[in-house]
Write a protein that holds these residues in place. Structure first.
Motif, PDB file in Angstrom:
ATOM      1  N   THR A  37       0.999  -1.548   0.117  1.00 26.43           N
ATOM      2  CA  THR A  37       0.313  -0.253  -0.151  1.00 26.43           C
ATOM      3  C   THR A  37       0.441   0.669   0.291  1.00 26.43           C
ATOM      4  N   PHE A  38       0.187   1.920  -0.357  1.00 32.24           N
ATOM      5  CA  PHE A  38       1.138   3.897  -0.316  1.00 32.24           C
ATOM      6  C   PHE A  38       0.113   4.372  -0.082  1.00 32.24           C
TER       7      PHE A  38
ATOM      8  N   THR B 211      -4.519   1.387   2.711  1.00 33.63           N
ATOM      9  CA  THR B 211      -4.581   0.109   3.952  1.00 33.63           C
ATOM     10  C   THR B 211      -5.292  -0.065   5.278  1.00 33.63           C
TER      11      THR B 211
ATOM     12  N   GLY C  66       1.000   1.242  10.896  1.00 33.81           N
ATOM     13  CA  GLY C  66      -0.111   1.136  10.729  1.00 33.81           C
ATOM     14  C   GLY C  66      -0.827   0.138  11.294  1.00 33.81           C
TER      15      GLY C  66
ATOM     16  N   VAL D 165      -4.872   1.669  11.507  1.00 35.59           N
ATOM     17  CA  VAL D 165      -5.514   2.248  10.729  1.00 35.59           C
ATOM     18  C   VAL D 165      -5.546   0.566  10.201  1.00 35.59           C
TER      19      VAL D 165
ATOM     20  N   ARG E   3       3.845   0.277   2.530  1.00 38.40           N
ATOM     21  CA  ARG E   3       3.395  -0.306   3.613  1.00 38.40           C
ATOM     22  C   ARG E   3       4.293  -1.773   2.872  1.00 38.40           C
TER      23      ARG E   3
HETATM   24  P1  ADP Z   1       0.499   1.716  14.952  1.00 45.10           P
HETATM   25  O1  ADP Z   1      -0.560   0.934  15.359  1.00 45.10           O
HETATM   26  O2  ADP Z   1       0.780   0.526  13.998  1.00 45.10           O
HETATM   27  O3  ADP Z   1       1.616   2.122  15.851  1.00 45.10           O
HETATM   28  P2  ADP Z   1      -0.944   3.706  13.114  1.00 45.10           P
HETATM   29  O4  ADP Z   1      -1.803   3.060  12.846  1.00 45.10           O
HETATM   30  O5  ADP Z   1      -1.452   4.452  14.642  1.00 45.10           O
HETATM   31  O6  ADP Z   1       0.388   2.762  13.994  1.00 45.10           O
HETATM   32  O7  ADP Z   1      -0.463   4.927  12.967  1.00 45.10           O
HETATM   33  C1  ADP Z   1       0.242   4.859  11.064  1.00 45.10           C
HETATM   34  C2  ADP Z   1       0.708   5.713  10.247  1.00 45.10           C
HETATM   35  O8  ADP Z   1       1.760   5.682   8.966  1.00 45.10           O
HETATM   36  C3  ADP Z   1      -0.689   7.072  10.845  1.00 45.10           C
HETATM   37  O9  ADP Z   1       0.380   8.367  10.918  1.00 45.10           O
HETATM   38  C4  ADP Z   1      -0.992   7.305   9.196  1.00 45.10           C
HETATM   39  O10 ADP Z   1      -1.584   8.420   8.376  1.00 45.10           O
HETATM   40  C5  ADP Z   1       1.068   6.805   8.517  1.00 45.10           C
HETATM   41  N1  ADP Z   1       0.922   6.190   7.195  1.00 45.10           N
HETATM   42  C6  ADP Z   1       1.494   6.814   5.725  1.00 45.10           C
HETATM   43  N2  ADP Z   1       1.259   5.640   4.942  1.00 45.10           N
HETATM   44  C7  ADP Z   1       0.376   4.474   5.515  1.00 45.10           C
HETATM   45  C8  ADP Z   1      -0.139   3.411   4.844  1.00 45.10           C
HETATM   46  N3  ADP Z   1       0.542   2.790   3.977  1.00 45.10           N
HETATM   47  N4  ADP Z   1      -0.420   3.064   5.482  1.00 45.10           N
HETATM   48  C9  ADP Z   1      -0.820   2.726   6.922  1.00 45.10           C
HETATM   49  N5  ADP Z   1      -0.758   3.906   7.112  1.00 45.10           N
HETATM   50  C10 ADP Z   1       0.588   5.202   6.841  1.00 45.10           C
END
Ligand code: ADP
Ligand code: MG
Length: 144
Positions: free
Chosen positions: A5-6, A11, A37, A40, A134
């Motif tokens: 994913t980009f 994601t 992520g 997310v 990712r």
């Molecule tokens: P974790 O729960 O693993 O600590 P989070 O989901 O809280 O991480 O945060 C992921 C961060 O990365 C978010 O700020 C999101 O916007 C950013 N991000 C950037 N690119 C991606 C991607 N391809 N997939 C998921 N998150 C991404």
């Protein structure tokens, strides 16, 4: 299976597909560094299960339950447990062998009490491919 994913939206959408395809009693483990992520993806999975309430990381509760989707969703974050016996105390087996979807962050910390069969989801960055890139690997573990 590997999904690249980009963006966070992609994601989330992939998580939503996983949630749509989830079956009662399945167990997902979720591995990946801080900020990669995991939340997310989990929010997407919840959406795919038909859960509309906000999903936050269950950091201080070990498990957060959601009952408004098409099956129960049990979201574990076991990062702060002291020992696996603590998982017995909160009735871990009742979740894992129940009729909901169980998702466990930091499952490597409780490896010895994981079920024989589960789906491992790993999220990794690769900065050479961009800040928002990712790689999500989904692997079935212990298939009979
Ligand atoms: P974790 O729960 O693993 O600590 P989070 O989901 O809280 O991480 O945060 C992921 C961060 O990365 C978010 O700020 C999101 O916007 C950013 N991000 C950037 N690119 C991606 C991607 N391809 N997939 C998921 N998150 C991404
Ligand atoms: Mg998180």
């Amino acid at each position: 299976m590997i999904k690249e994913t980009f963006s966070p939206e992609e994601t989330f959408a992939f998580g939503k597909e996983l949630g749509k395809n989830a079956r009662p009693g399945q167990v997902y483990t979720l591995i990946g560094d801080l900020g990669v992520g995991k939340t997310v993806l989990t929010q997407g999975i919840a959406k795919g299960l038909g859960i509309d309430e906000a999903i936050c990381s269950p950091t201080f509760t070990i498990v957060q339950e959601y009952h408004t989707g098409r099956m129960p969703f049990y979201h574990f974050d076991v990062y702060r447990i002291g020992c696996v016996e603590e998982m017995d105390e909160i009735g871990f087996d009742d979740y894992v062998y129940g009729e909901g979807l169980t998702m466990i962050e930091w499952a490597n910390l409780i490896e010895e009490i994981l079920p024989d069969h589960f789906w491992q989801i790993m999220i990794e960055k690769d900065l050479e491919k961009g800040f928002d890139y990712r790689m999500i690997t989904v692997e079935e573990v212990g298939k009979a």
